[in-house]
Design a protein around this motif. Sequence first.
Motif, mmCIF file in Angstrom:
data_model
loop_
_atom_site.group_PDB
_atom_site.id
_atom_site.type_symbol
_atom_site.label_atom_id
_atom_site.label_comp_id
_atom_site.label_asym_id
_atom_site.label_seq_id
_atom_site.Cartn_x
_atom_site.Cartn_y
_atom_site.Cartn_z
ATOM 1 N N THR A 10 0.831 -1.204 0.000
ATOM 2 C CA THR A 10 0.000 0.000 0.000
ATOM 3 C C THR A 10 0.865 1.252 0.000
ATOM 4 O O THR A 10 0.352 2.357 0.021
ATOM 5 N N GLY A 11 2.178 1.078 -0.016
ATOM 6 C CA GLY A 11 3.066 2.232 -0.083
ATOM 7 C C GLY A 11 4.503 1.778 0.070
ATOM 8 O O GLY A 11 4.772 0.585 0.264
ATOM 9 N N THR A 12 5.379 2.738 -0.007
ATOM 10 C CA THR A 12 6.791 2.401 0.169
ATOM 11 C C THR A 12 7.063 2.158 1.660
ATOM 12 O O THR A 12 6.331 2.650 2.515
ATOM 13 N N ASP A 13 8.071 1.335 1.940
ATOM 14 C CA ASP A 13 8.460 1.056 3.335
ATOM 15 C C ASP A 13 7.401 0.343 4.160
ATOM 16 O O ASP A 13 7.430 0.410 5.383
ATOM 17 N N ILE A 14 6.475 -0.306 3.501
ATOM 18 C CA ILE A 14 5.366 -0.943 4.214
ATOM 19 C C ILE A 14 5.761 -2.332 4.737
ATOM 20 O O ILE A 14 5.086 -2.897 5.604
ATOM 21 N N GLY A 15 6.855 -2.865 4.172
ATOM 22 C CA GLY A 15 7.306 -4.193 4.596
ATOM 23 C C GLY A 15 7.299 -5.228 3.488
ATOM 24 O O GLY A 15 7.347 -6.430 3.751
ATOM 25 N N LYS A 16 7.286 -4.786 2.227
ATOM 26 C CA LYS A 16 7.282 -5.731 1.107
ATOM 27 C C LYS A 16 8.482 -6.670 1.180
ATOM 28 O O LYS A 16 8.352 -7.876 1.016
ATOM 29 N N THR A 17 9.671 -6.095 1.394
ATOM 30 C CA THR A 17 10.886 -6.909 1.406
ATOM 31 C C THR A 17 10.887 -7.852 2.606
ATOM 32 O O THR A 17 11.221 -9.039 2.481
ATOM 33 N N TYR A 18 10.514 -7.320 3.749
ATOM 34 C CA TYR A 18 10.487 -8.120 4.985
ATOM 35 C C TYR A 18 9.562 -9.328 4.809
ATOM 36 O O TYR A 18 9.932 -10.466 5.103
ATOM 37 N N VAL A 118 1.007 2.356 -7.580
ATOM 38 C CA VAL A 118 1.183 3.484 -8.508
ATOM 39 C C VAL A 118 2.647 3.921 -8.459
ATOM 40 O O VAL A 118 3.083 4.539 -7.489
ATOM 41 N N CYS A 119 3.399 3.522 -9.460
ATOM 42 C CA CYS A 119 4.827 3.843 -9.434
ATOM 43 C C CYS A 119 5.349 4.061 -10.864
ATOM 44 O O CYS A 119 5.355 3.129 -11.678
ATOM 45 N N PRO A 120 5.757 5.296 -11.195
ATOM 46 C CA PRO A 120 6.319 5.526 -12.526
ATOM 47 C C PRO A 120 7.691 4.857 -12.650
ATOM 48 O O PRO A 120 8.507 4.936 -11.739
ATOM 49 N N ILE A 121 7.890 4.204 -13.770
ATOM 50 C CA ILE A 121 9.140 3.476 -14.005
ATOM 51 C C ILE A 121 10.006 4.223 -15.024
ATOM 52 O O ILE A 121 11.224 4.296 -14.894
ATOM 53 N N ARG A 122 9.333 4.771 -16.040
ATOM 54 C CA ARG A 122 10.074 5.542 -17.048
ATOM 55 C C ARG A 122 9.141 6.564 -17.686
ATOM 56 O O ARG A 122 8.116 6.188 -18.274
ATOM 57 N N ILE A 123 9.499 7.812 -17.544
ATOM 58 C CA ILE A 123 8.694 8.875 -18.141
ATOM 59 C C ILE A 123 9.654 9.772 -18.915
ATOM 60 O O ILE A 123 10.455 10.501 -18.303
ATOM 61 N N ASP A 124 9.634 9.670 -20.231
ATOM 62 C CA ASP A 124 10.507 10.539 -21.039
ATOM 63 C C ASP A 124 9.882 10.763 -22.417
ATOM 64 O O ASP A 124 8.720 10.425 -22.622
ATOM 65 N N ASP A 125 10.646 11.335 -23.318
ATOM 66 C CA ASP A 125 10.105 11.658 -24.647
ATOM 67 C C ASP A 125 9.679 10.417 -25.422
ATOM 68 O O ASP A 125 8.851 10.485 -26.327
ATOM 69 N N THR A 126 10.280 9.272 -25.078
ATOM 70 C CA THR A 126 9.997 8.071 -25.868
ATOM 71 C C THR A 126 8.799 7.291 -25.349
ATOM 72 O O THR A 126 8.125 6.611 -26.103
ATOM 73 N N GLN A 127 8.545 7.354 -24.041
ATOM 74 C CA GLN A 127 7.455 6.536 -23.481
ATOM 75 C C GLN A 127 7.092 6.899 -22.048
ATOM 76 O O GLN A 127 7.881 7.525 -21.345
ATOM 77 N N ASP A 128 5.881 6.470 -21.666
ATOM 78 C CA ASP A 128 5.447 6.490 -20.269
ATOM 79 C C ASP A 128 5.286 5.031 -19.852
ATOM 80 O O ASP A 128 4.483 4.309 -20.451
ATOM 81 N N SER A 141 -0.185 -11.915 -11.204
ATOM 82 C CA SER A 141 -1.190 -11.453 -10.251
ATOM 83 C C SER A 141 -0.429 -10.911 -9.044
ATOM 84 O O SER A 141 0.764 -11.162 -8.888
ATOM 85 N N VAL A 142 -1.148 -10.172 -8.186
ATOM 86 C CA VAL A 142 -0.422 -9.516 -7.100
ATOM 87 C C VAL A 142 -0.888 -9.947 -5.713
ATOM 88 O O VAL A 142 -2.025 -10.364 -5.500
ATOM 89 N N LEU A 143 0.056 -9.781 -4.789
ATOM 90 C CA LEU A 143 -0.193 -9.920 -3.360
ATOM 91 C C LEU A 143 0.124 -8.553 -2.761
ATOM 92 O O LEU A 143 1.154 -7.953 -3.093
ATOM 93 N N ILE A 144 -0.768 -8.066 -1.896
ATOM 94 C CA ILE A 144 -0.571 -6.732 -1.326
ATOM 95 C C ILE A 144 -0.109 -6.835 0.123
ATOM 96 O O ILE A 144 -0.754 -7.486 0.948
ATOM 97 N N VAL A 156 -5.886 -0.472 1.451
ATOM 98 C CA VAL A 156 -6.006 -1.749 0.733
ATOM 99 C C VAL A 156 -7.140 -1.697 -0.290
ATOM 100 O O VAL A 156 -6.962 -2.106 -1.439
ATOM 101 N N VAL A 157 -8.296 -1.169 0.116
ATOM 102 C CA VAL A 157 -9.445 -1.165 -0.807
ATOM 103 C C VAL A 157 -9.136 -0.316 -2.041
ATOM 104 O O VAL A 157 -9.455 -0.710 -3.172
ATOM 105 N N THR A 158 -8.462 0.810 -1.860
ATOM 106 C CA THR A 158 -8.129 1.638 -3.037
ATOM 107 C C THR A 158 -7.054 0.965 -3.898
ATOM 108 O O THR A 158 -7.097 1.035 -5.127
#
Length: 222
Positions: A10-18, A118-128, A141-144, A156-158
Amino acid sequence: MGKGLFITGTGTDIGKTYVTALLAKKLKDSGLSVGYYKAALSGADSIKNSDAGYVKQIAGLEEDDELLLSYLYKNAVSPHLAARWEGRPIDKEVIQEGYKKVAARYDYVLMEGSGGIVCPIRIDDTQDLYLTDLIKMLELSVLIVAEAGLGTINAVVTTVAYARSLGIEVKGVILNHWLGNPMEVDNALMITKMAGVPIAAKVSQGATELSADIEVLKAMFE
Ligand SMILES: Nc1ncnc2c1ncn2[C@@H]1O[C@H](COP(=O)(O)OP(=O)(O)OP(=O)(O)O)[C@@H](O)[C@H]1O
Ligand SMILES: [Mg+2]
């Protein structure tokens, strides 16, 4: 090709890696072949000192360091900005190849996202290019991973609604920093009711094992 599951939060530092480390450890301890992959990581100076190195160490993965991660940036900002500042834009073909290499070697692959859904990976003249484009490209598929406490119902709902609006399936939620108080118990019920996704596990502070049904965990991979 192995089965994969994309770990977002649900955000950065939430514990994904842990949580990913505990999940990988649980699968590995059950005798399964497990790999890890992260497309882009910012804010680390080496793979060993990054999310990827942490998961490898905790779970005892045998994977080569170069396979764990495709792009490493020093600046601790969103990948699109770190990539721009450091002059190394992310190429989605590289991500596809990087993921495929891991999936060719292991039966269960955990791919960790950067930030939240919601995380931008590459935003430039060639692509978003956004994180969700990568999830769709790899047909995962994802696990949150989410906080157990106050504010998590909204987060979570959003997150689930956003993923679904793009055609991404959500397999489950893991609640982190779980204390088990009445509010958290209700949070778990409300998330299941409102988002229609199961709570796959609850992780307490400092947990060294994931307490979850291995068959339930395996069933989330596709
Ligand atoms: N259940 C937990 N018990 C103890 N420490 C935890 C727990 N969950 C997370 N942490 C700690 O909180 C910090 C952030 O967690 P983590 O790195 O897993 O987040 P993340 O979502 O992967 O962040 P990023 O968005 O940077 O990838 C780390 O120092 C981690 O060790
Ligand atoms: Mg992380």
